[in-house]
Design an enzyme around this catalytic site. Structure first.
Site, short mmCIF file in Angstrom:
data_model
loop_
_atom_site.label_atom_id
_atom_site.label_comp_id
_atom_site.label_asym_id
_atom_site.label_seq_id
_atom_site.Cartn_x
_atom_site.Cartn_y
_atom_site.Cartn_z
CG ASP A 33 19.86 -26.82 -23.27
OD1 ASP A 33 20.10 -26.01 -24.19
OD2 ASP A 33 20.70 -27.67 -22.91
CG HIS A 38 15.99 -28.29 -29.73
ND1 HIS A 38 16.66 -29.49 -29.56
CD2 HIS A 38 16.81 -27.34 -29.21
CE1 HIS A 38 17.82 -29.27 -28.98
NE2 HIS A 38 17.94 -27.97 -28.76
#
Length: 443
Positions: free
Chosen positions: A328, A49
């Site tokens: 992540d 994102h």
């Protein structure tokens, strides 16, 4: 950095996973004689994102540290004087404007780079999935908007699968079987012990420095406070789209040490250094990737959702561009499951920085980071009678071509598709027993 340049690259390199996206290398077109026949991903397989505000708990900690500093009656250094009039005003969790722009721009770039794969068939646009966090969903929508705009609205991809409990979307499942989220290992360990050890080494002197510069505070800063305060530099910068004043109160070495702590957290959290969870949490995604590359059904017994992956409506194999949006931590697990970032077989040391590390979070999991997997068909140039083109795979992270020695890649980063699949035995064997550790308490 998607058109926004407000800080030197060397500073961004100290911002770890909070760095805005930047190309680590210039994109390399396929070598002569090769053509891309399929792109598995965003302009890749996998995208983080865009830039966001701090998470709720992180933001609360940051505000608490700022309040400590603001409680001082006076400051010795001039670069701290701004705190007298500073008000913490960042939101929580959601994308910032830069984050929305990053994904939109990435969608435009994906069309520019890979539109030739669509063969003019507007009924088969890129297939897009995301996990359930609002910032990830928003990033996916921004990407599809950018792609559509770049195509002059001829190709209009939609977010087809959200791997969540969100009943407002047609295709939704529980997060337990979710290859885009770090959620499939109940007993997963973390990287806290290693990263905390390093924080105590590097951040304790910084805390002492600030405690001597901000006089008569209500309470002293701790080493943990320093980590939150350093993180305010990137968070404030990406939110305001200009360098934060908090960046100026730290030395370049402070950012280097901060990033090493984040490298340790990722490596020992969902990377190679975590024996319970870690890379095995990326296995399901790798098996989905193999299915796309080989046009065969998904074979996996880890965290894939069998219902979704067995249905052509929710896991098609007839698309040439696939876009998956994630976080992540999960990207780190997937990199590790694939065998990436491990050419030197490095084990990260929690007592000192390795400036030559492959495990650089700024480079590999920045805000809006992406992993691109391309399937190419390569033939002799000029053509040789009786020679059939061979299928190859290459992978890029933030446009940096991955060497992939584990599958015999050449100087162009090309592995034969068959060799690549063969090299993924860890995923094809469901993690070689590591997945079971997620559910069985060790004795």
């Amino acid at each position: 950095m998607d058109g926004v340049t407000f800080a030197p690259v060397q500073t961004l390199h100290g911002w770890a996973q909070f760095s805005p996206f930047y190309p680590v290398r210039r994109y390399r077109v396929p070598p002569k004689g090769c053509s891309i026949t399929q792109v598995n991903g965003i302009s890749s397989c996998l995208k983080r994102h865009g830039a966001r505000f701090p998470t709720l708990h992180s933001g609360e900690r940051i505000k608490s540290v700022v309040d400590k500093l603001k409680s001082a009656k006076s400051y010795i250094r001039e670069d701290l004087q701004f705190l007298k009039d500073y008000t913490y005003d960042l939101g929580f969790d959601d994308l910032v404007a830069l984050g929305a722009l990053q994904s939109y721009t990435a969608g435009q770039l994906a069309f520019t780079r890979y539109s030739h794969l669509l063969s003019g068939d507007a009924t088969l646009p890129p297939f897009v999935r995301s996990t359930s966090s609002s910032r990830v969903i928003d990033s996916a929508h921004n990407w599809t908007s950018g792609f559509s705009f770049a195509s002059q609205h001829r190709f209009n991809p939609v977010l087809s699968v959200i791997m969540s409990k969100d009943a407002s979307y047609r295709y939704s499942q529980t997060s337990a079987n979710n290859t885009l989220a770090h959620s499939g290992c109940p007993l997963a360990g973390d990287g806290d012990e290693k990263s905390d050890a390093w924080v105590n080494i590097y951040a304790t002197p910084i805390a002492k420095r600030f405690n001597s510069l901000a006089l008569d505070m209500n309470s002293n800063l701790t080493a943990a406070d320093v980590v939150d305060l350093i993180s305010l530099c990137p968070f404030d910068s990406v939110a305001k789209q200009e360098p934060s004043q908090f960046c100026n109160i730290f030395e370049p070495e402070d950012f280097t040490n901060f990033e090493w702590g984040m490298n340790l957290d990722k490596y020992y959290g969902t990377g190679y250094g975590q024996p319970v969870g870690g890379r095995v949490e990326g296995v399901g995604y790798v098996n989905e990737l193999i299915a796309r590359l080989t046009n065969t059904p998904v074979r996996d017994n880890t965290q894939t959702n069998r219902t979704l992956d067995s249905d052509p409506a929710t896991f098609p194999l007839d698309r040439s561009i696939f876009a998956d949006f994630s976080h992540d931590n999960q990207m780190v697990a997937i990199y590790s499951a694939l065998g990436l970032l491990n050419e030197k077989h490095e084990v990260l040391d929690e007592t000192r920085v390795n400036p030559e590390t492959e495990w650089d979070t700024s480079d590999v999991v920045s805000f809006s980071a992406e992993m691109v997997v391309e399937r190419l068909s390569c033939a002799w140039d000029p053509p040789v009678a009786g020679y059939k083109p061979t299928e190859y795979v290459r992978i890029m992270i933030n446009d940096a071509l991955q060497p992939m020695s584990f599958c015999g890649a050449d100087e162009n980063g090309l592995c034969k598709l068959s060799k690549f699949v063969e090299s993924q035995s860890y995923a094809r064997n469901d993690g070689d027993g590591d997945f079971e550790k997620c559910f069985l308490t060790q004795t």
